[in-house]
Design a protein around this motif. Sequence first.
Motif, PDB file in Angstrom:
ATOM      1  N   ARG A  49       1.093   5.750  -0.733  1.00 51.30           N
ATOM      2  CA  ARG A  49       2.237   4.950  -0.267  1.00 51.30           C
ATOM      3  C   ARG A  49       1.900   3.940   0.812  1.00 51.30           C
ATOM      4  N   LEU A  50       0.712   4.089   1.451  1.00 48.30           N
ATOM      5  CA  LEU A  50       0.415   3.263   2.629  1.00 48.30           C
ATOM      6  C   LEU A  50      -0.909   2.504   2.493  1.00 48.30           C
ATOM      7  N   ALA A  51      -1.871   3.116   1.810  1.00 47.77           N
ATOM      8  CA  ALA A  51      -3.230   2.541   1.783  1.00 47.77           C
ATOM      9  C   ALA A  51      -3.374   1.269   0.937  1.00 47.77           C
ATOM     10  N   PRO A  52      -2.584   1.084  -0.142  1.00 48.18           N
ATOM     11  CA  PRO A  52      -2.767  -0.153  -0.919  1.00 48.18           C
ATOM     12  C   PRO A  52      -2.491  -1.404  -0.078  1.00 48.18           C
ATOM     13  N   ASP A  58       7.422  -1.532   0.648  1.00 44.22           N
ATOM     14  CA  ASP A  58       6.909  -1.368   2.011  1.00 44.22           C
ATOM     15  C   ASP A  58       8.035  -1.549   3.027  1.00 44.22           C
ATOM     16  N   GLY A  59       8.112  -0.589   3.960  1.00 42.86           N
ATOM     17  CA  GLY A  59       9.195  -0.567   4.952  1.00 42.86           C
ATOM     18  C   GLY A  59      10.249   0.467   4.591  1.00 42.86           C
ATOM     19  N   ARG A  60      10.279   0.866   3.330  1.00 45.65           N
ATOM     20  CA  ARG A  60      11.269   1.859   2.892  1.00 45.65           C
ATOM     21  C   ARG A  60      10.609   2.983   2.093  1.00 45.65           C
ATOM     22  N   GLN A  61       9.273   3.099   2.170  1.00 43.66           N
ATOM     23  CA  GLN A  61       8.589   4.075   1.311  1.00 43.66           C
ATOM     24  C   GLN A  61       8.558   5.494   1.886  1.00 43.66           C
ATOM     25  N   ARG A  81       3.465  -0.365   6.561  1.00 42.69           N
ATOM     26  CA  ARG A  81       2.398  -1.256   7.033  1.00 42.69           C
ATOM     27  C   ARG A  81       2.853  -2.128   8.211  1.00 42.69           C
ATOM     28  N   GLY A  82       4.158  -2.426   8.273  1.00 43.61           N
ATOM     29  CA  GLY A  82       4.654  -3.184   9.428  1.00 43.61           C
ATOM     30  C   GLY A  82       4.476  -2.399  10.721  1.00 43.61           C
ATOM     31  N   LYS A  92      -1.746  -5.853   8.115  1.00 42.51           N
ATOM     32  CA  LYS A  92      -1.151  -5.757   6.764  1.00 42.51           C
ATOM     33  C   LYS A  92      -1.963  -6.580   5.774  1.00 42.51           C
ATOM     34  N   GLY A  93      -1.650  -6.397   4.469  1.00 40.31           N
ATOM     35  CA  GLY A  93      -2.179  -7.316   3.459  1.00 40.31           C
ATOM     36  C   GLY A  93      -3.562  -6.990   2.949  1.00 40.31           C
TER      37      GLY A  93
END
Length: 118
Positions: A49-52, A58-61, A81-82, A92-93
Motif C-alpha cells: 500500500r505504501l512502497a509503490p 494514496d492518502g486514503r489507503q 506517501r504525503g 513521493k513519486g
Amino acid sequence: MRDLDELFEAFRRSEFRSKFRLSPRESAYLREKGLDVVLSHARDFIEKRLAPAEPANDGRQTPMHNHPVFIAQHATATCCRGCLQKWHQIPKGRPLSDREVQYVVAVIARWLLRQQTL
Ligand SMILES: [Zn+2]
C-alpha cells in the motif's frame, strides 16, 4: 528518514498524532498474535500500500480501525506517501527502498511496543 527519538518527541507534541490509541480489541489482537506476527503484517501492508511509486488511493489507503498496524501508521505518520514526505523526509513519486521499508516497520514497531507497556 529521521532519528527515532526526535521523531517520537515530535509525535508527542502533535495534537493529532498523539491522540491515537489501540482499541481494546486491537490491543487484544496484538497480545494474542504477538509483535513479530503483527510486524510481518506491517511489512506486507507497507509493501503493497505504501512502497509503490504511485500507491493506489494514496492518502486514503490506511483504514482508521481494525488492525493495530493501521492505528500505528496514523499515529506515526506512515499512513500515506504525503505523510511520509512531510514527517519522514521520504520523497513521493518513487518506490520505497528496502531500507526505507525497514525504517517504516521499525517506526511502527516502536509505537506498538510502547502501547503494549502502557
Ligand atoms: Zn497520511
